[in-house]
Design a protein around this motif. Structure first.
Motif, PDB file in Angstrom:
ATOM      1  N   ASP A 161       0.376  -1.625  -0.074  1.00 53.76           N
ATOM      2  CA  ASP A 161      -0.115  -0.010   0.139  1.00 53.76           C
ATOM      3  C   ASP A 161       0.882   1.006  -0.155  1.00 53.76           C
ATOM      4  N   VAL A 162       0.800   2.230  -1.337  1.00 51.86           N
ATOM      5  CA  VAL A 162       1.141   3.457  -0.850  1.00 51.86           C
ATOM      6  C   VAL A 162      -0.206   4.613  -0.203  1.00 51.86           C
ATOM      7  N   ILE A 163       0.740   4.816   0.982  1.00 51.68           N
ATOM      8  CA  ILE A 163      -0.102   5.894   1.419  1.00 51.68           C
ATOM      9  C   ILE A 163       0.633   7.600   0.889  1.00 51.68           C
ATOM     10  N   THR A 164      -1.001   7.945   0.556  1.00 52.65           N
ATOM     11  CA  THR A 164      -0.039   9.719   0.629  1.00 52.65           C
ATOM     12  C   THR A 164      -0.990  10.523   0.420  1.00 52.65           C
ATOM     13  N   PHE A 165      -0.710  12.419  -0.078  1.00 50.37           N
ATOM     14  CA  PHE A 165      -1.404  13.403   0.349  1.00 50.37           C
ATOM     15  C   PHE A 165      -1.802  13.773  -0.717  1.00 50.37           C
ATOM     16  N   ASP A 166      -2.728  14.586  -1.170  1.00 45.29           N
ATOM     17  CA  ASP A 166      -3.504  15.822  -1.717  1.00 45.29           C
ATOM     18  C   ASP A 166      -2.424  15.251  -3.353  1.00 45.29           C
ATOM     19  N   VAL A 167      -2.504  14.679  -4.495  1.00 46.65           N
ATOM     20  CA  VAL A 167      -1.466  13.945  -5.088  1.00 46.65           C
ATOM     21  C   VAL A 167      -1.733  15.308  -6.433  1.00 46.65           C
ATOM     22  N   HIS A 168      -1.078  15.440  -6.705  1.00 44.27           N
ATOM     23  CA  HIS A 168      -0.935  16.810  -8.405  1.00 44.27           C
ATOM     24  C   HIS A 168      -1.689  15.834  -9.129  1.00 44.27           C
ATOM     25  N   ASN A 169      -1.952  14.461  -9.471  1.00 37.67           N
ATOM     26  CA  ASN A 169      -2.755  14.294 -10.458  1.00 37.67           C
ATOM     27  C   ASN A 169      -3.311  12.820 -10.111  1.00 37.67           C
ATOM     28  N   PRO A 170      -3.976  12.571  -9.245  1.00 31.64           N
ATOM     29  CA  PRO A 170      -5.092  11.309  -8.674  1.00 31.64           C
ATOM     30  C   PRO A 170      -4.399   9.995  -9.777  1.00 31.64           C
ATOM     31  N   SER A 171      -4.584  10.263 -10.484  1.00 30.64           N
ATOM     32  CA  SER A 171      -4.524   9.421 -12.448  1.00 30.64           C
ATOM     33  C   SER A 171      -3.810   8.142 -12.260  1.00 30.64           C
ATOM     34  N   VAL A 172      -2.738   9.222 -11.700  1.00 34.87           N
ATOM     35  CA  VAL A 172      -1.558   8.345 -11.339  1.00 34.87           C
ATOM     36  C   VAL A 172      -1.832   6.406 -10.943  1.00 34.87           C
ATOM     37  N   GLN A 173      -1.956   6.513 -10.224  1.00 38.39           N
ATOM     38  CA  GLN A 173      -2.513   5.362  -9.642  1.00 38.39           C
ATOM     39  C   GLN A 173      -3.266   4.121 -10.176  1.00 38.39           C
ATOM     40  N   ASN A 174      -3.588   4.231 -11.663  1.00 35.20           N
ATOM     41  CA  ASN A 174      -3.245   3.602 -13.072  1.00 35.20           C
ATOM     42  C   ASN A 174      -2.266   2.834 -13.115  1.00 35.20           C
ATOM     43  N   ALA A 175      -0.761   3.234 -12.886  1.00 38.66           N
ATOM     44  CA  ALA A 175      -0.300   2.729 -13.337  1.00 38.66           C
ATOM     45  C   ALA A 175       0.209   0.817 -12.584  1.00 38.66           C
ATOM     46  N   VAL A 176      -0.356   1.035 -11.041  1.00 35.37           N
ATOM     47  CA  VAL A 176      -0.326   0.302 -10.344  1.00 35.37           C
ATOM     48  C   VAL A 176      -1.556   0.289 -10.025  1.00 35.37           C
ATOM     49  N   PRO A 177      -2.696  -0.854 -11.255  1.00 30.30           N
ATOM     50  CA  PRO A 177      -4.100  -0.522 -10.525  1.00 30.30           C
ATOM     51  C   PRO A 177      -4.199  -2.486  -9.621  1.00 30.30           C
ATOM     52  N   LEU A 178      -3.211  -2.966  -9.621  1.00 26.70           N
ATOM     53  CA  LEU A 178      -3.248  -3.999  -8.323  1.00 26.70           C
ATOM     54  C   LEU A 178      -2.105  -4.051  -7.154  1.00 26.70           C
ATOM     55  N   MET A 179      -1.854  -2.154  -6.805  1.00 30.22           N
ATOM     56  CA  MET A 179      -1.602  -2.011  -5.875  1.00 30.22           C
ATOM     57  C   MET A 179      -2.506  -0.862  -4.902  1.00 30.22           C
ATOM     58  N   SER A 180      -2.526  -1.231  -3.224  1.00 31.04           N
ATOM     59  CA  SER A 180      -3.537   0.053  -2.738  1.00 31.04           C
ATOM     60  C   SER A 180      -2.670   1.015  -2.562  1.00 31.04           C
ATOM     61  N   PHE A 181      -3.411   2.034  -3.118  1.00 32.92           N
ATOM     62  CA  PHE A 181      -2.424   3.115  -3.332  1.00 32.92           C
ATOM     63  C   PHE A 181      -4.184   4.293  -2.282  1.00 32.92           C
ATOM     64  N   GLU A 182      -3.741   5.044  -1.566  1.00 37.46           N
ATOM     65  CA  GLU A 182      -4.872   5.831  -0.892  1.00 37.46           C
ATOM     66  C   GLU A 182      -4.301   7.377  -0.799  1.00 37.46           C
ATOM     67  N   ASN A 183      -5.241   8.522  -1.664  1.00 39.59           N
ATOM     68  CA  ASN A 183      -5.163   9.329  -1.722  1.00 39.59           C
ATOM     69  C   ASN A 183      -5.813  10.011  -0.482  1.00 39.59           C
ATOM     70  N   LEU A 184      -5.046  10.731   0.248  1.00 40.69           N
ATOM     71  CA  LEU A 184      -5.697  11.380   1.094  1.00 40.69           C
ATOM     72  C   LEU A 184      -5.885  13.139   1.074  1.00 40.69           C
ATOM     73  N   TYR A 185      -6.548  13.781   2.302  1.00 39.15           N
ATOM     74  CA  TYR A 185      -6.840  14.839   1.958  1.00 39.15           C
ATOM     75  C   TYR A 185      -6.629  15.710   3.182  1.00 39.15           C
ATOM     76  N   ALA A 186      -6.379  17.344   3.728  1.00 41.90           N
ATOM     77  CA  ALA A 186      -5.491  17.544   4.551  1.00 41.90           C
ATOM     78  C   ALA A 186      -7.325  18.618   4.471  1.00 41.90           C
ATOM     79  N   THR A 187      -8.235  19.001   4.564  1.00 42.54           N
ATOM     80  CA  THR A 187      -9.486  19.106   4.305  1.00 42.54           C
ATOM     81  C   THR A 187      -9.913  19.086   5.218  1.00 42.54           C
TER      82      THR A 187
END
Length: 387
Positions: free
Chosen positions: A159-185
């Motif tokens: 799993d990759v845990i990250t925040f406010d990714v500039h372009n969230p669609s980059v996670q399509n590069a690893v469709p089988l890996m968990s990708f948590e894009n979180l926000y500080a809102t």
């Protein structure tokens, strides 16, 4: 209370282990303390620390290695690294060298290699995603972010845990890996309401501003949560030239309602050089805006803060709100125009829930949490807001 941090009704992914690399020591220690507090509230016993002793070694020719000084066998590992922490230095051929994102990312891979497949799970918390602005192909150029994610996947990262990714669609590069894009809102808005409650209450004289078209979705979300109107700027660029790896901005065009006498907050994911924010602030003042705030997830200030200090001294800027998800020097944190928003309690909730195999959806519901927070404030007669 139970032993070894386990209960019969909780399915742990493994004993929790936190590896905070040199770049993220302060944040990692806070993360550790908050997770222990969460466990204590639930009556779950916990060790003195979840931190794993890791040693980072750098040779004088620039090569490095990482040594784990204790076992991680069977543990659910959370590897925490701030790839933007330029305060980390080492001796390179007799000179002091500051670590850049490439070196920090290499240390992430070294740490995964040191684990050697012995852990139950390996999760990487990279608050600012490595190479997140190298996310799309516009010709003969590298796709660094996608390549980095593929490398982590190949190394066995779950799993990759990250925040406010500039372009969230980059996670399509690893469709089988968990990708948590979180926000500080939630944390940013909560701090802003605490400090500037009266301004937020006067919604007819307060606007959310998006600095560009790409940030509109983020600004609309803030606008919806706070019940505030929205405006935006459109960046006209010179696509015939490239300066510092990007097409220079020719002019900022404003789209929105009249700003005279209005208080505004500019919402963005990142302040890099800060040139765009500075120009927009000057433009807002020309349009007779009253108080001007900036809220951003990552404040890098790659060209220093002199321009922001001058804006504050001249009465053009009221305050910048930013998180501790990437390194900000202490002298900037102490400035009267800067407010640091601590994200470690939120990150601890995420880590704690994932380790206990719980859904993190309730934690990510910033709207619901803000509504509850605002209801609490209204009961205390501290603030009146639409909810």
């Amino acid at each position: 209370m139970v032993s070894n941090g386990r209960t019969n009704d909780i399915s742990f992914a493994g004993d929790l282990g936190i590896i905070a690399l040199q770049s993220c020591q302060e944040f990692g220690k806070k993360l550790d303390e908050h997770v222990k507090n969460l466990r204590a509230k639930e009556g779950i016993d916990h060790p003195e620390t979840f931190m794993i002793d890791a040693q980072e070694i750098r040779f004088t020719n620039g090569e490095g290695k990482i040594i784990l000084n204790e076992t991680v066998r069977g543990k659910d590992i959370y590897l925490v690294c701030d790839i933007g922490n330029y305060s980390c230095t080492y001796n390179l051929y007799g000179h002091t060298n500051h670590m850049g994102p490439d070196e920090h990312f290499q240390d992430i891979k070294r740490a995964v290699s040191a684990i050697g497949g012995k852990a139950a799970r390996i999760n990487v918390m990279m608050p600012m995603l490595y190479a997140s602005r190298q996310d799309r192909n516009k010709g003969r150029e590298s796709l660094d972010c996608a390549l980095a994610l593929r490398e982590l996947e190949a190394l066995g990262v779950r799993d990759v845990i990250t925040f406010d990714v500039h372009n969230p669609s980059v996670q399509n590069a690893v469709p089988l890996m968990s990708f948590e894009n979180l926000y500080a809102t939630y944390e940013i808005v909560k701090n802003f309401i605490h400090d500037e409650g009266e301004i937020v209450s006067d919604k007819d004289n307060f606007l959310i501003i998006s600095p560009d078209l790409g940030g509109m979705e983020r600004a609309i979300y803030y606008s919806t949560v706070m019940g505030i109107d929205i405006g935006m700027y459109y960046k006209r660029r010179d696509y015939s030239s490239v300066v510092d790896g990007r097409n220079p901005i020719v002019q900022h065009e404003y789209l929105g309602r009249d700003l005279e006498g209005k208080n505004v907050i500019i919402i963005d994911d990142i302040i890099a050089t800060g040139e765009s924010a500075v120009e927009i602030i000057h433009n807002l003042k020309k349009r007779r805006a009253e108080k001007i705030f900036v809220a951003t997830t990552f404040a890098l200030f790659t060209k220093g803060t002199d321009a922001f200090r001058k804006l504050y001294d001249d009465g053009l800027l009221t305050r910048v709100y930013s998180t501790n998800l990437t390194y900000v020097p202490e002298d900037i944190r102490q400035q009267p125009w800067f407010k640091h928003v601590d994200m470690s309690p939120f990150a601890a909730e995420v880590v704690n829930s994932l380790n206990m195999n719980r859904s993190i959806e309730p934690i990510l519901d910033a709207t619901g949490r803000l509504v509850e927070h605002l209801k609490g404030l209204q009961k205390q007669s501290q603030i009146t807001l639409p909810i």
